[in-house]
Enzyme design. Structure first.
Site, short mmCIF file in Angstrom:
data_model
loop_
_atom_site.label_atom_id
_atom_site.label_comp_id
_atom_site.label_asym_id
_atom_site.label_seq_id
_atom_site.Cartn_x
_atom_site.Cartn_y
_atom_site.Cartn_z
N ASP A 89 48.57 66.94 59.60
CA ASP A 89 48.66 65.49 59.59
C ASP A 89 50.10 65.15 59.19
O ASP A 89 50.83 65.98 58.65
CB ASP A 89 47.66 64.93 58.58
CG ASP A 89 47.72 63.42 58.48
OD1 ASP A 89 47.79 62.75 59.53
OD2 ASP A 89 47.69 62.90 57.35
N ASP A 111 51.39 61.50 57.91
CA ASP A 111 51.57 60.53 56.83
C ASP A 111 50.90 60.98 55.55
O ASP A 111 49.73 61.37 55.54
CB ASP A 111 51.02 59.17 57.26
CG ASP A 111 51.75 58.64 58.49
OD1 ASP A 111 52.99 58.65 58.48
OD2 ASP A 111 51.08 58.23 59.45
#
Length: 218
Positions: free
Chosen positions: A7, A9
């Protein structure tokens, strides 16, 4: 060799690039401060609570792209990356990426933030493969719409499955690193799920499931 999925963020970077891009637009006077800032914050809170209407949010977040020509947008994006993103890059995250790279693993970022915002950020980590919501681009301009499946929650799983069909990769001994409970659908698909500086819901789930919980903020 394995597939190492990250991922973006609050995992590889120390904040949310989608939210920060919205704030950047406000700070630069590109969008109306009062209306846009309030909506941007509301959507971010909905995301953190797992109740985000992704289509509504994309209609909101992609609309400014349709109001300006691509050259101007790319100039603003370069400024955004230099001023806002570079300070929140994480050296431990770079080290983790490089560890998987040195092992010969295939590196892939899957993010809910759209490709316009995330592509140059992912390049800073030397990662070539990116799955993200794709803003529609027609005749040299962004339209404010998006193509295909939004890369969010179950959509991440669907987009990954499509990507696997067109690559030589497999999910055998796969890894996924994420901070968010919104990524539980994909975390449950890999052999090695890892919670990274997780939100409270993901932390509780990871502890119950016996998943590793790590921090990249040190």
């Amino acid at each position: 060799m394995s597939l190492a999925i990250f991922d973006l963020d609050n995992t590889l970077i120390a904040d949310d690039s989608d939210f920060l891009w919205g704030q950047f637009l406000v700070d630069q006077g590109i969008v109306d401060k009062e209306q846009y800032e309030q909506a941007n914050l509301r959507f971010y809170q909905d995301y953190k609570q797992g109740r985000l209407d992704i289509v509504e949010f994309l209609n909101f977040s992609l609309a400014p792209l349709a109001r300006h020509d691509a050259e101007q947008l790319f100039q603003w994006r370069r400024q955004f990356v230099e001023q806002v993103i570079n300070p929140i890059l994480l050296q431990p995250a770079k080290d983790l990426v490089n560890k998987h790279r040195d092992q010969g693993d295939t590196l892939l970022v899957i993010t809910a933030t759209n490709r316009f915002v995330t592509e140059p950020i992912v390049q800073l980590y030397g990662i070539d493969n990116l799955l993200a919501t794709t803003p529609e681009f027609v005749d040299g301009r962004y339209t404010g719409r998006f193509n295909g499946i939004p890369c969010y929650q179950d959509g991440k799983v669907k987009l990954l499955q499509q990507w696997l069909q067109h690559s030589n990769e497999s999910m055998k001994n796969s890894w996924f690193y994420s901070d968010s409970h919104n990524d539980l659908p994909l975390l449950q698909q890999v052999d090695n799920p890892v919670a990274v500086d997780p939100d409270d819901i993901l932390r509780e789930h990871a502890e119950q499931a016996g998943w590793p919980v790590i921090s990249l903020r040190g």
